[in-house]
Design an enzyme around this catalytic site. Structure first.
Site, PDB file in Angstrom:
ATOM      1  N   THR A 135       0.753  -1.181  -0.161  1.00  8.60           N
ATOM      2  CA  THR A 135       0.002   0.086   0.001  1.00  8.60           C
ATOM      3  C   THR A 135       1.037   1.273  -0.006  1.00  8.60           C
ATOM      4  O   THR A 135       1.884   0.985   0.366  1.00  8.60           O
ATOM      5  CB  THR A 135      -0.954  -0.146   1.205  1.00  8.60           C
ATOM      6  OG1 THR A 135      -1.320   1.196   1.529  1.00  8.60           O
ATOM      7  CG2 THR A 135       0.015  -0.374   2.531  1.00  8.60           C
ATOM      8  N   ASP A 136       0.353   2.384  -0.617  1.00 13.31           N
ATOM      9  CA  ASP A 136       1.135   3.803  -0.271  1.00 13.31           C
ATOM     10  C   ASP A 136       1.011   4.068   0.864  1.00 13.31           C
ATOM     11  O   ASP A 136       1.708   5.224   1.275  1.00 13.31           O
ATOM     12  CB  ASP A 136       0.415   4.769  -1.226  1.00 13.31           C
ATOM     13  CG  ASP A 136      -1.211   4.995  -1.048  1.00 13.31           C
ATOM     14  OD1 ASP A 136      -1.598   4.145   0.103  1.00 13.31           O
ATOM     15  OD2 ASP A 136      -1.613   5.907  -1.564  1.00 13.31           O
ATOM     16  N   GLU A 137       0.149   3.588   2.101  1.00 17.10           N
ATOM     17  CA  GLU A 137       0.196   3.908   3.336  1.00 17.10           C
ATOM     18  C   GLU A 137       1.707   3.891   4.022  1.00 17.10           C
ATOM     19  O   GLU A 137       1.867   4.599   5.138  1.00 17.10           O
ATOM     20  CB  GLU A 137      -0.940   3.484   4.022  1.00 17.10           C
ATOM     21  CG  GLU A 137      -2.040   3.808   3.423  1.00 17.10           C
ATOM     22  CD  GLU A 137      -3.279   3.326   4.025  1.00 17.10           C
ATOM     23  OE1 GLU A 137      -3.599   3.244   5.462  1.00 17.10           O
ATOM     24  OE2 GLU A 137      -4.538   3.079   3.461  1.00 17.10           O
ATOM     25  N   TYR A 160      -1.680  -0.603  10.789  1.00 19.61           N
ATOM     26  CA  TYR A 160      -2.052  -1.250   9.636  1.00 19.61           C
ATOM     27  C   TYR A 160      -0.708  -0.931   8.786  1.00 19.61           C
ATOM     28  O   TYR A 160      -0.212  -1.523   8.309  1.00 19.61           O
ATOM     29  CB  TYR A 160      -3.307  -0.603   8.906  1.00 19.61           C
ATOM     30  CG  TYR A 160      -3.269  -1.027   7.308  1.00 19.61           C
ATOM     31  CD1 TYR A 160      -3.094  -2.589   6.996  1.00 19.61           C
ATOM     32  CD2 TYR A 160      -3.172   0.043   6.591  1.00 19.61           C
ATOM     33  CE1 TYR A 160      -3.225  -2.789   5.863  1.00 19.61           C
ATOM     34  CE2 TYR A 160      -3.420  -0.317   5.137  1.00 19.61           C
ATOM     35  CZ  TYR A 160      -3.517  -1.816   4.695  1.00 19.61           C
ATOM     36  OH  TYR A 160      -3.133  -1.926   3.365  1.00 19.61           O
ATOM     37  N   LYS A 164       2.491  -3.379   7.236  1.00 18.33           N
ATOM     38  CA  LYS A 164       2.624  -3.272   5.845  1.00 18.33           C
ATOM     39  C   LYS A 164       3.832  -2.871   5.582  1.00 18.33           C
ATOM     40  O   LYS A 164       4.830  -3.814   4.855  1.00 18.33           O
ATOM     41  CB  LYS A 164       1.585  -2.675   4.930  1.00 18.33           C
ATOM     42  CG  LYS A 164       0.240  -3.218   5.063  1.00 18.33           C
ATOM     43  CD  LYS A 164       0.034  -4.524   4.400  1.00 18.33           C
ATOM     44  CE  LYS A 164       0.182  -4.838   3.013  1.00 18.33           C
ATOM     45  NZ  LYS A 164       0.007  -5.900   2.245  1.00 18.33           N
TER      46      LYS A 164
HETATM   47  P1  NAD Z   1      -9.566  -7.605   1.929  1.00 17.33           P
HETATM   48  O1  NAD Z   1      -9.466  -7.308   3.868  1.00 17.33           O
HETATM   49  O2  NAD Z   1     -10.893  -7.315   1.362  1.00 17.33           O
HETATM   50  O3  NAD Z   1      -9.110  -9.109   1.822  1.00 17.33           O
HETATM   51  C1  NAD Z   1      -8.017  -9.822   2.584  1.00 17.33           C
HETATM   52  C2  NAD Z   1      -8.293 -11.100   2.343  1.00 17.33           C
HETATM   53  O4  NAD Z   1      -7.164 -11.775   3.036  1.00 17.33           O
HETATM   54  C3  NAD Z   1      -9.484 -11.795   2.783  1.00 17.33           C
HETATM   55  O5  NAD Z   1     -10.251 -12.567   2.041  1.00 17.33           O
HETATM   56  C4  NAD Z   1      -9.041 -12.619   3.957  1.00 17.33           C
HETATM   57  O6  NAD Z   1     -10.007 -13.661   4.508  1.00 17.33           O
HETATM   58  C5  NAD Z   1      -7.698 -12.913   3.809  1.00 17.33           C
HETATM   59  N1  NAD Z   1      -6.656 -13.191   5.005  1.00 17.33           N
HETATM   60  C6  NAD Z   1      -6.849 -12.480   6.142  1.00 17.33           C
HETATM   61  N2  NAD Z   1      -5.980 -13.028   7.039  1.00 17.33           N
HETATM   62  C7  NAD Z   1      -5.442 -14.170   6.580  1.00 17.33           C
HETATM   63  C8  NAD Z   1      -4.732 -15.055   7.084  1.00 17.33           C
HETATM   64  N3  NAD Z   1      -4.068 -15.170   8.094  1.00 17.33           N
HETATM   65  N4  NAD Z   1      -4.313 -16.176   6.175  1.00 17.33           N
HETATM   66  C9  NAD Z   1      -5.040 -16.196   4.996  1.00 17.33           C
HETATM   67  N5  NAD Z   1      -5.954 -15.507   4.467  1.00 17.33           N
HETATM   68  C10 NAD Z   1      -6.161 -14.223   5.254  1.00 17.33           C
HETATM   69  O7  NAD Z   1      -8.405  -6.673   1.762  1.00 17.33           O
HETATM   70  P2  NAD Z   1      -8.048  -6.066   0.200  1.00 17.33           P
HETATM   71  O8  NAD Z   1      -8.535  -4.579   0.535  1.00 17.33           O
HETATM   72  O9  NAD Z   1      -8.602  -6.831  -0.840  1.00 17.33           O
HETATM   73  O10 NAD Z   1      -6.582  -5.848   0.082  1.00 17.33           O
HETATM   74  C11 NAD Z   1      -5.744  -6.835  -0.400  1.00 17.33           C
HETATM   75  C12 NAD Z   1      -4.372  -6.484  -0.090  1.00 17.33           C
HETATM   76  O11 NAD Z   1      -3.962  -5.379  -0.968  1.00 17.33           O
HETATM   77  C13 NAD Z   1      -3.581  -6.375   1.142  1.00 17.33           C
HETATM   78  O12 NAD Z   1      -2.260  -6.786   1.324  1.00 17.33           O
HETATM   79  C14 NAD Z   1      -3.772  -4.782   1.360  1.00 17.33           C
HETATM   80  O13 NAD Z   1      -2.668  -4.359   2.235  1.00 17.33           O
HETATM   81  C15 NAD Z   1      -3.403  -4.561  -0.291  1.00 17.33           C
HETATM   82  N6  NAD Z   1      -3.856  -3.032  -0.586  1.00 17.33           N
HETATM   83  C16 NAD Z   1      -5.303  -2.829  -0.304  1.00 17.33           C
HETATM   84  C17 NAD Z   1      -5.476  -1.533  -0.978  1.00 17.33           C
HETATM   85  C18 NAD Z   1      -7.133  -1.305  -0.619  1.00 17.33           C
HETATM   86  O14 NAD Z   1      -7.299   0.086  -1.163  1.00 17.33           O
HETATM   87  N7  NAD Z   1      -7.974  -1.830  -0.304  1.00 17.33           N
HETATM   88  C19 NAD Z   1      -4.761  -0.458  -1.400  1.00 17.33           C
HETATM   89  C20 NAD Z   1      -3.324  -0.977  -1.517  1.00 17.33           C
HETATM   90  C21 NAD Z   1      -3.027  -2.200  -1.258  1.00 17.33           C
HETATM   91  P1  TYD Z   2     -10.716   3.904   4.374  1.00 16.80           P
HETATM   92  O1  TYD Z   2     -11.606   3.679   3.343  1.00 16.80           O
HETATM   93  O2  TYD Z   2     -10.756   3.369   5.741  1.00 16.80           O
HETATM   94  O3  TYD Z   2      -9.062   3.733   3.732  1.00 16.80           O
HETATM   95  P2  TYD Z   2      -7.749   4.037   4.505  1.00 16.80           P
HETATM   96  O4  TYD Z   2      -7.975   4.794   5.856  1.00 16.80           O
HETATM   97  O5  TYD Z   2      -7.054   2.826   4.173  1.00 16.80           O
HETATM   98  O6  TYD Z   2      -7.339   5.401   3.338  1.00 16.80           O
HETATM   99  O7  TYD Z   2     -10.674   5.506   4.528  1.00 16.80           O
HETATM  100  C1  TYD Z   2     -10.611   6.395   3.598  1.00 16.80           C
HETATM  101  C2  TYD Z   2     -10.528   7.815   4.241  1.00 16.80           C
HETATM  102  O8  TYD Z   2     -11.984   7.969   4.631  1.00 16.80           O
HETATM  103  C3  TYD Z   2      -9.709   8.089   5.358  1.00 16.80           C
HETATM  104  O9  TYD Z   2      -9.424   9.390   5.477  1.00 16.80           O
HETATM  105  C4  TYD Z   2     -10.656   7.797   6.687  1.00 16.80           C
HETATM  106  C5  TYD Z   2     -12.035   8.415   6.155  1.00 16.80           C
HETATM  107  N1  TYD Z   2     -13.180   7.852   6.664  1.00 16.80           N
HETATM  108  C6  TYD Z   2     -14.245   8.586   7.241  1.00 16.80           C
HETATM  109  O10 TYD Z   2     -14.414   9.743   7.003  1.00 16.80           O
HETATM  110  N2  TYD Z   2     -15.295   7.855   7.635  1.00 16.80           N
HETATM  111  C7  TYD Z   2     -15.485   6.390   7.655  1.00 16.80           C
HETATM  112  O11 TYD Z   2     -16.601   6.065   8.217  1.00 16.80           O
HETATM  113  C8  TYD Z   2     -14.456   5.798   7.161  1.00 16.80           C
HETATM  114  C9  TYD Z   2     -14.458   4.244   6.899  1.00 16.80           C
HETATM  115  C10 TYD Z   2     -13.254   6.288   6.654  1.00 16.80           C
END
Ligand code: NAD
Ligand code: TYD
Length: 353
Positions: A135-137, A160, A164
């Site tokens: 992630t960019d975070e 988080y 990561k």
């Molecule tokens: P998500 O929470 O929707 O899905 C995570 C999946 O991992 C789920 O299916 C869960 O069952 C599985 N999981 C969790 N713990 C596990 C374990 N111990 N063993 C096996 N499986 C397990 O997450 P997402 O939003 O799809 O993100 C996927 C990846 O991409 C993550 O690594 C996250 O850090 C990265 N990412 C997410 C975003 C975003 O905006 N969602 C952005 C950049 C990077």
């Molecule tokens: P989120 O979807 O949790 O992603 P991330 O924290 O990984 O960026 O949140 C996106 C942005 O929205 C973040 O600045 C937090 C804000 N946010 C709210 O203001 N209200 C909410 O209920 C949630 C879930 C997030």
């Protein structure tokens, strides 16, 4: 298993939001690969996300925990993967504030477990690749100006992002220390179908459908850079096949939005969808207590992946949001299933207006 399989690929976290789009893409585009999806099916993982591919002959689902060394070693020795695309993670910042240890467990220990098992395979297969999805975070928070590049120093602020960042460091360390072939990508905030409705966009869509308040943290002047999930899946495909080993690629849509402006846009699109008078959903916007350690701004410079691999997003933000809204309307049953537990209780307690 089918004959003529050219590669066995393990995708972890394939039942989650981004993982399910990656699994679908790989199963459909690469019929000569066998795709193994390893997922623990936590609250965020849902096999309904993959109904359309579950019968495919080049697809196998395995329920398992990446922290379980025996399960991982057994799986790796039986299947001799040619590549691992690692997405399994605990992924929600608010949950990491409530329970940091579960993030260390899955995101750090789980990743190291997979790295250890990968070393064995890489010894005998010069084409083996460990692809870590991040992630960019990890870069921390930007001020009002500037963009994250691949050389921006890591400066994570939430449990988080710290977990990561740690897993990214372990992947690099295994590359340096043991010559494990790897690639890492760091992507901005994703949105689209199948996202669990605790993240901003699906939470707000779901709450508008149910006429519930839209909790905006703090003053709403926080900025995120949004990318449609299928564009991310396409970038992952490109990086897996053409990325340079040992490199990092930032992925993002040059699409920054302040949360409060995004809330207004979503309200407008939802009023249109629901045939309601413009301004109706806006009344649900409610400012609530801020998230602790809330990063002000994320924004990705995606020039490297664009110049080196020719990737660019294909979906406009409004177009992507409309598709996403349509998907949540057409999949109310999915929404009911995933929200039937008490998964939001912790959140309600912490972030009530
Ligand atoms: P998500 O929470 O929707 O899905 C995570 C999946 O991992 C789920 O299916 C869960 O069952 C599985 N999981 C969790 N713990 C596990 C374990 N111990 N063993 C096996 N499986 C397990 O997450 P997402 O939003 O799809 O993100 C996927 C990846 O991409 C993550 O690594 C996250 O850090 C990265 N990412 C997410 C975003 C975003 O905006 N969602 C952005 C950049 C990077
Ligand atoms: P989120 O979807 O949790 O992603 P991330 O924290 O990984 O960026 O949140 C996106 C942005 O929205 C973040 O600045 C937090 C804000 N946010 C709210 O203001 N209200 C909410 O209920 C949630 C879930 C997030």
């Amino acid at each position: 298993m089918e004959k003529n399989i050219s590669k066995n690929i393990l995708i972890t976290g394939g039942a989650g939001f981004i993982g399910s789009h990656v699994v679908r893409r790989f199963v459909n585009q690469y019929r000569d690969y066998h795709i193994f999806n390893l997922d623990a099916l936590t609250y965020a993982g849902n096999l309904e996300n993959l109904k359309d591919v579950e019968q495919a002959t080049n697809y196998t689902f395995i329920k398992g925990d990446i922290v379980d060394t025996e399960c991982i070693n057994d799986l790796f020795s039986k299947n001799k993967f040619d590549g691992v695309i690692h997405l399994a993670a605990e992924s929600h910042v608010d949950r990491s504030i409530a329970n940091p240890l579960s993030f260390v467990r899955t995101n750090v220990l789980g990743t190291v477990n997979l790295l250890n098992a990968s070393l064995e395979l890489a010894k005998n297969n010069p084409n083996f690749l460990f692809y870590h999805i991040s992630t960019d975070e990890v870069y921390g928070s930007l001020g009002e100006a500037g963009l994250f590049t691949e050389t921006t120093p890591y400066d994570p602020n939430s449990p988080y992002s710290a977990s990561k960042a740690s897993s990214d460091h372990f992947v690099r360390a295994y590359g340096e220390t043991y010559q494990l072939p790897y690639v890492i990508s760091n992507c901005s905030n994703n949105y689209g179908p199948n996202q669990f409705p605790e993240k901003l966009i699906p939470l707000f869509i779901n709450n508008i459908i149910q006429n519930k308040p839209l909790p905006v943290y703090g003053d709403g002047n926080y900025t995120r850079d949004w990318l449609y999930v299928k564009d991310h899946a396409q970038a992952i495909d490109l990086v897996f096949h053409h990325g340079k080993k040992g490199e990092t690629y930032n992925i993002g849509g040059f699409n920054e939005w302040k949360n409060i402006d995004l809330a207004h846009l979503l309200c407008r699109l939802m009023d249109k969808k629901l045939n309601k008078k413009e301004g109706t959903s806006e009344k649900l916007i409610t400012f609530v207590k801020d998230r602790p350690g809330h990063d002000l701004r994320y924004a990705i410079d995606a020039s490297k992946i664009n110049q080196e691999l020719g990737w660019e997003p294909s979906v406009t933000f409004e177009g992507g949001l409309e598709k996403t809204i349509d998907w949540y309307f057409d999949n109310q049953e999915w929404l009911d299933h995933v929200t039937s537990g008490d998964y939001l209780e912790y959140y309600k307690k912490q972030y009530q207006a």
